[in-house]
Design a protein around this motif. Structure first.
Motif, PDB file in Angstrom:
ATOM      1  N   VAL B  99       0.851  -1.095  -0.057  1.00 48.55           N
ATOM      2  CA  VAL B  99      -0.104  -0.022  -0.192  1.00 48.55           C
ATOM      3  C   VAL B  99       0.876   1.276   0.271  1.00 48.55           C
ATOM      4  O   VAL B  99       0.481   2.353  -0.526  1.00 48.55           O
ATOM      5  N   VAL B 100       2.065   1.203   0.560  1.00 49.93           N
ATOM      6  CA  VAL B 100       2.683   2.358   0.842  1.00 49.93           C
ATOM      7  C   VAL B 100       3.622   2.793  -0.633  1.00 49.93           C
ATOM      8  O   VAL B 100       3.459   3.804  -0.879  1.00 49.93           O
ATOM      9  N   LYS B 101       3.813   1.607  -1.091  1.00 51.89           N
ATOM     10  CA  LYS B 101       4.618   1.908  -2.452  1.00 51.89           C
ATOM     11  C   LYS B 101       3.572   2.307  -3.490  1.00 51.89           C
ATOM     12  O   LYS B 101       3.742   3.457  -4.099  1.00 51.89           O
ATOM     13  N   SER B 102       2.401   1.805  -3.577  1.00 47.08           N
ATOM     14  CA  SER B 102       1.384   2.152  -4.410  1.00 47.08           C
ATOM     15  C   SER B 102       0.990   3.617  -3.918  1.00 47.08           C
ATOM     16  O   SER B 102       0.512   4.374  -5.110  1.00 47.08           O
ATOM     17  N   ALA B 103       0.781   4.108  -2.680  1.00 47.83           N
ATOM     18  CA  ALA B 103       0.509   5.513  -2.431  1.00 47.83           C
ATOM     19  C   ALA B 103       1.570   6.554  -2.716  1.00 47.83           C
ATOM     20  O   ALA B 103       1.156   7.480  -3.262  1.00 47.83           O
ATOM     21  N   LEU B 104       2.762   5.974  -2.469  1.00 43.95           N
ATOM     22  CA  LEU B 104       3.909   6.927  -2.752  1.00 43.95           C
ATOM     23  C   LEU B 104       4.412   7.224  -4.074  1.00 43.95           C
ATOM     24  O   LEU B 104       4.521   8.135  -4.616  1.00 43.95           O
ATOM     25  N   ILE B 105       4.520   5.999  -4.757  1.00 40.84           N
ATOM     26  CA  ILE B 105       5.238   5.945  -5.994  1.00 40.84           C
ATOM     27  C   ILE B 105       3.922   6.139  -7.059  1.00 40.84           C
ATOM     28  O   ILE B 105       4.007   6.912  -8.282  1.00 40.84           O
ATOM     29  N   GLY B 106       2.900   5.225  -7.072  1.00 44.67           N
ATOM     30  CA  GLY B 106       1.898   5.321  -8.099  1.00 44.67           C
ATOM     31  C   GLY B 106       2.144   4.539  -9.323  1.00 44.67           C
ATOM     32  O   GLY B 106       3.089   3.664  -9.527  1.00 44.67           O
ATOM     33  N   PHE B 107       1.676   4.845 -10.429  1.00 42.59           N
ATOM     34  CA  PHE B 107       1.766   4.270 -11.854  1.00 42.59           C
ATOM     35  C   PHE B 107       1.965   2.695 -11.768  1.00 42.59           C
ATOM     36  O   PHE B 107       2.737   2.070 -12.308  1.00 42.59           O
ATOM     37  N   GLY B 108       1.208   1.897 -10.919  1.00 42.69           N
ATOM     38  CA  GLY B 108       0.972   0.504 -10.906  1.00 42.69           C
ATOM     39  C   GLY B 108       2.047  -0.116  -9.755  1.00 42.69           C
ATOM     40  O   GLY B 108       2.159  -1.253  -9.867  1.00 42.69           O
ATOM     41  N   ALA B 109       3.061   0.856  -9.425  1.00 36.46           N
ATOM     42  CA  ALA B 109       3.823   0.243  -8.173  1.00 36.46           C
ATOM     43  C   ALA B 109       3.129  -0.150  -7.159  1.00 36.46           C
ATOM     44  O   ALA B 109       2.244   0.343  -6.650  1.00 36.46           O
ATOM     45  N   GLY B 110       3.636  -1.395  -6.601  1.00 42.68           N
ATOM     46  CA  GLY B 110       3.217  -1.966  -5.322  1.00 42.68           C
ATOM     47  C   GLY B 110       1.780  -2.499  -5.511  1.00 42.68           C
ATOM     48  O   GLY B 110       0.995  -2.861  -4.737  1.00 42.68           O
TER      49      GLY B 110
END
Lengths: 227, 178
Positions: B99-110
């Protein structure tokens, strides 16, 4: 000083007791109660046509047991005021199986005249955890098929699933849950009656019955004893 | 005005003629979906496999790929066996996502990721008709059952395409909700 300490402790215990009482009371108030407006009736629907057996045996459901471990088998859904069944799941499954067997002329009139007796164990009946977008209905049971003449028995498992759309209005939600469980029940009945497991069990239990007993050894003629 | 009405009617008939092949009887009579197995190291709950099985059957029914979708272990008449399918498969890989990666990086990460392989075989001679590889990605905040829903949908879509084309191996990658 020790008296003051005891007093404080007593007050703490009393307040804890009072708060826990309030908590229990509020939890009990949230517990859904069966009412006519939140009770659904599960109907078996059209009877399922069983598979063709080599020698059509007569079945009899001798016993049906709930093995789901669910303390409230009538409660199928707790959210939004709850949804309850009007009958025990065991009774519903029994009705569905008997109806299909009767329609195919495979139901014996009583236990004594049955070729095979069935002992059903219901493991799951109702809704299972699915995606929150829809309802996932699941009916799962296991049956011990026993030949009363030989005493041999075999296990046959059956599972039925159904997926129905979610709903916003409570009336629609109840209708969807009802249809969903009916679909899963029909699917499980079909899975049992048309399953290869039942076919193999019937063939195996019938075979063991027709195997002839060991042929008697012909008695040898008495030989004259030499003197 | 009259010309316009005639043109409209002609268009409606033309659309009807185009739509008719969709209502054709399905090529196969029955399809049996089996519970998918999970490869070693795949940390999915047993409820996921159950739900995916139900969802796959639901999608097969909706897609009208076959006349009848039967349950696991159901008997099929010998005459119908050459026109019957058996679908089995394995969950090859599952990544929980972050969730952290998805929220911080975005663009499908995490994102959560699920890879599945399915084999479609003919019941009578066990001939492999097609192999389908599905890769589904969803937001890590979503329930894993939504991933099952997406995977089942993609799988049936690709299966339908592969059986129509006669292609042997199909791979697809999807991010849900698409």
């Amino acid at each position: 000083m020790p008296l003051r300490g005891t007093l404080n402790l007593s007050i703490a215990f009393l307040s804890l007791g009072a708060f826990s009482g309030v908590a229990i009371q509020s939890a009990q108030a949230d517990e859904p109660k069966p009412k006519p407006e939140n009770t659904i009736t599960i109907l078996p629907g059209e009877p399922v046509a069983p598979q063709k057996f080599e020698r059509s045996p007569k079945f009899w459901i001798v016993d049906i047991t709930d093995r789901s471990g669910n303390p409230q088998p009538l409660l199928v859904m707790k959210e939004r005021g709850g949804v309850f069944l009007d009958k025990q799941p065991t009774a519903i499954v029994k009705d569905a199986l008997e109806q299909s067997l009767k329609a195919a002329n495979l139901l014996a009139s009583d236990a004594a005249s049955a070729d095979l007796v069935l002992r059903v164990y219901v493991f799951h009946f109702g809704l299972a955890s699915g995606s929150l977008l829809d309802f996932f209905g699941k009916v799962e049971f296991s049956t011990m098929v026993k030949n009363p003449k030989t005493g041999e028995s075999l296990e046959v498992k059956a599972v039925g699933t159904s997926i129905a759309n979610g709903a916003m209005r409570k009336k629609n939600m109840q209708k969807n849950v009802e249809e969903n469980i009916e679909g899963a029940l029909r699917d499980a009945t079909r899975n049992f009656l048309r399953g290869t497991q039942l076919k193999e069990a019937v063939a195996s239990l019938s075979k063991s019955e027709v195997v002839p007993a060991a042929a008697p050894i012909p008695a040898e003629p008495m030989k004259p004893q030499p003197r | 005005m009259r010309i316009l009405t005639v043109t409209l009617f002609a268009l409606m008939f033309a659309m009807g003629a185009v739509a008719r092949p969709k209502d054709e009887a399905p090529q196969y009579k029955t399809a049996e979906a089996k519970h998918f197995t999970t490869a070693e190291g795949v940390e999915l709950s047993p409820a996921f496999v159950d739900y995916f099985y139900a969802e796959l059957r639901n999608e097969l029914t909706k897609a009208k790929l076959v006349k009848e979708v039967i349950g696991e272990g159901e008997a099929v008449e010998d005459a119908e066996a050459p026109k019957s399918l058996v679908i089995s498969g394995t969950v090859v890989e599952y990544k929980k996502g972050s969730v952290v990666k998805s929220a911080l990086i975005g663009f499908g990460a995490g994102f959560r990721s699920l890879k599945m392989d399915a084999d479609v075989v003919r019941r009578s001679d066990k001939q492999n008709l097609c192999v389908i590889h599905v890769h589904v990605k969803i937001d890590p905040r979503w329930n894993e059952k939504i991933m099952a829903k997406g995977a089942a949908h993609e799988m049936v879509k690709e299966m339908k395409k592969a059986l129509a084309d006669g292609s042997k191996t199909v791979s697809t990658e999807a991010t849900k909700p698409s």
